[in-house]
Design an enzyme around this catalytic site. Structure first.
Site, PDB file in Angstrom:
ATOM      1  N   TYR A  21       0.729  -1.127   0.011  1.00  0.00           N
ATOM      2  CA  TYR A  21      -0.038  -0.114   0.020  1.00  0.00           C
ATOM      3  C   TYR A  21       0.893   1.215  -0.047  1.00  0.00           C
ATOM      4  O   TYR A  21       0.684   2.211  -0.635  1.00  0.00           O
ATOM      5  CB  TYR A  21      -0.830  -0.052   1.280  1.00  0.00           C
ATOM      6  CG  TYR A  21      -1.959   0.989   1.299  1.00  0.00           C
ATOM      7  CD1 TYR A  21      -2.964   0.883   0.602  1.00  0.00           C
ATOM      8  CD2 TYR A  21      -1.597   1.956   2.325  1.00  0.00           C
ATOM      9  CE1 TYR A  21      -4.199   1.811   0.987  1.00  0.00           C
ATOM     10  CE2 TYR A  21      -2.780   3.016   2.384  1.00  0.00           C
ATOM     11  CZ  TYR A  21      -3.730   2.974   1.850  1.00  0.00           C
ATOM     12  OH  TYR A  21      -4.668   3.998   2.147  1.00  0.00           O
ATOM     13  N   TYR A  25      -5.700   8.976   9.108  1.00  0.00           N
ATOM     14  CA  TYR A  25      -6.567   7.835   9.255  1.00  0.00           C
ATOM     15  C   TYR A  25      -7.884   8.492   9.547  1.00  0.00           C
ATOM     16  O   TYR A  25      -8.203   9.224  10.134  1.00  0.00           O
ATOM     17  CB  TYR A  25      -6.257   7.078  10.565  1.00  0.00           C
ATOM     18  CG  TYR A  25      -5.078   6.071  10.420  1.00  0.00           C
ATOM     19  CD1 TYR A  25      -5.317   4.763  10.412  1.00  0.00           C
ATOM     20  CD2 TYR A  25      -3.775   6.372  10.034  1.00  0.00           C
ATOM     21  CE1 TYR A  25      -4.151   3.873  10.102  1.00  0.00           C
ATOM     22  CE2 TYR A  25      -2.706   5.748  10.132  1.00  0.00           C
ATOM     23  CZ  TYR A  25      -2.958   4.187   9.934  1.00  0.00           C
ATOM     24  OH  TYR A  25      -2.086   3.327   9.679  1.00  0.00           O
TER      25      TYR A  25
END
Ligand code: CAA
Ligand code: NAP
Length: 246
Positions: free
Chosen positions: A152, A184
């Site tokens: 990722y 996040y």
């Protein structure tokens, strides 16, 4: 402000839905892709109930053929794409010594190769019309790396390399190319991280909370107006202060 045509990939997801809504509120016609028709139509109906008219078309962005067909179908439904947000993405988290070729390839295909697949069929039209906005949704983890995310982080860092090269090639055609790097955010993707691990991550965020999809959509919207025409090749971090480098 002129109304434009926008394509947001992965618009049915957590962050994508907010980007779709933000661009619609800014006065643009918006489209996204679906992979599962029933899921796509249900999401479209939900948007309609909330007052958003969103065009949808089938397409897996990991496939060049699907991406080309997706762009042509969006053009057919609402017109040539002026604004592209490369947002579709997945995680396949695991430490590298356990990572399978499939976990590597799936993430690179969906998060990075998708940028080639979807941008390639829109770029020539933008150059001919001398106006365009392309925004990559990268990640804080492309900037700082992340334990368990070699696939990722490689894809997300690659997305910004793509941004800064395209920005140079297309600046004289009125096209800006930028990256938003979220920290996040409270979506399914982050909720898939084990709770104990997630709580440790939240403890490292100076704002003391996860971000919201709307906060990322706001950052994307910043790059769209004509007044933002001088801003190209930029990376905008929106991460609650978790990472301030790069
Ligand atoms: N730094 C150092 N060590 C770490 C670590 C870290 N960040 N994370 C885990 N470890 C260590 C653990 O302490 C543990 O060590 P011991 O064996 O000595 O006890 C070891 O690694 C194994 O940890 P787990 O028990 O968690 O191992 P696992 O194999 O079950 O899972 C993992 C590993 C998949 C990486 C898991 O820890 C995980 O999911 N981590 C979160 C990864 C992450 O942040 N993903 C982001 C998803 S959201 C997203 O991607 C959106 C975005 O862009 C922000
Ligand atoms: P999400 O809720 O899981 O949504 C992901 C979206 O991408 C869904 O609409 C999904 O559609 C679509 N998608 C996945 N693979 C696809 C493919 N091959 N072809 C077409 N569409 C595909 O995730 P999210 O949290 O909103 O994440 C959106 C983007 O932000 C991702 O690129 C992610 O990496 C990035 N990001 C997220 C965070 C975060 O904390 N959430 C942080 C930084 C960056 P389906 O329903 O068909 O699967």
């Amino acid at each position: 402000m002129q109304s434009r045509v926008a394509l947001v990939t992965g618009g049915t997801g957590g962050i994508g839905t907010s980007i779709v809504q933000r661009l619609a509120k800014l006065g643009h016609k918006v489209a996204t892709n679906y992979r599962d028709e029933a899921k796509g139509r249900a999401w479209q109906a939900q948007m309609k109930d909330q007052g958003y008219d969103v065009a949808i078309a089938h397409g897996d962005v990991a496939s060049p053929e699907h991406a080309e067909a997706l762009v042509r179908e969006v053009e057919r439904q609402i017109g040539p794409v002026d604004i592209l947000v490369n947002n579709a993405g997945i995680t396949r988290d695991t430490t590298f010594h356990r990572m399978t070729p499939q976990q590597w390839t799936d993430v690179i295909d969906t998060n990075l190769n998708s940028c080639f697949n979807v941008t390639r069929p829109v770029i020539e039209g933008m150059r001919e019309r001398k106006w365009g906005r392309i925004v990559q949704i990268s990640s804080i983890n492309g900037q700082k790396g992340q334990y368990g995310q070699a696939n990722y982080a490689a894809a997300k860092a690659g997305m910004h390399g793509f941004t800064i090269s395209l920005a140079q090639e297309n600046a004289k055609f009125g096209i800006t190319v930028n990256t938003v790097s979220p920290g996040y955010i409270a979506t399914d993707m982050v909720m898939a991280v084990p709770e104990e691990v997630r709580n440790k991550i939240i403890a490292q965020i100076p704002t003391g909370r996860l971000g919201s999809p709307e906060e990322i959509a706001y950052a994307v919207g910043f790059f769209i107006p004509d007044e933002a025409g001088w801003i190209t090749g930029a990376n905008l971090s929106a991460n609650g202060g978790q990472y301030m480098g790069w």
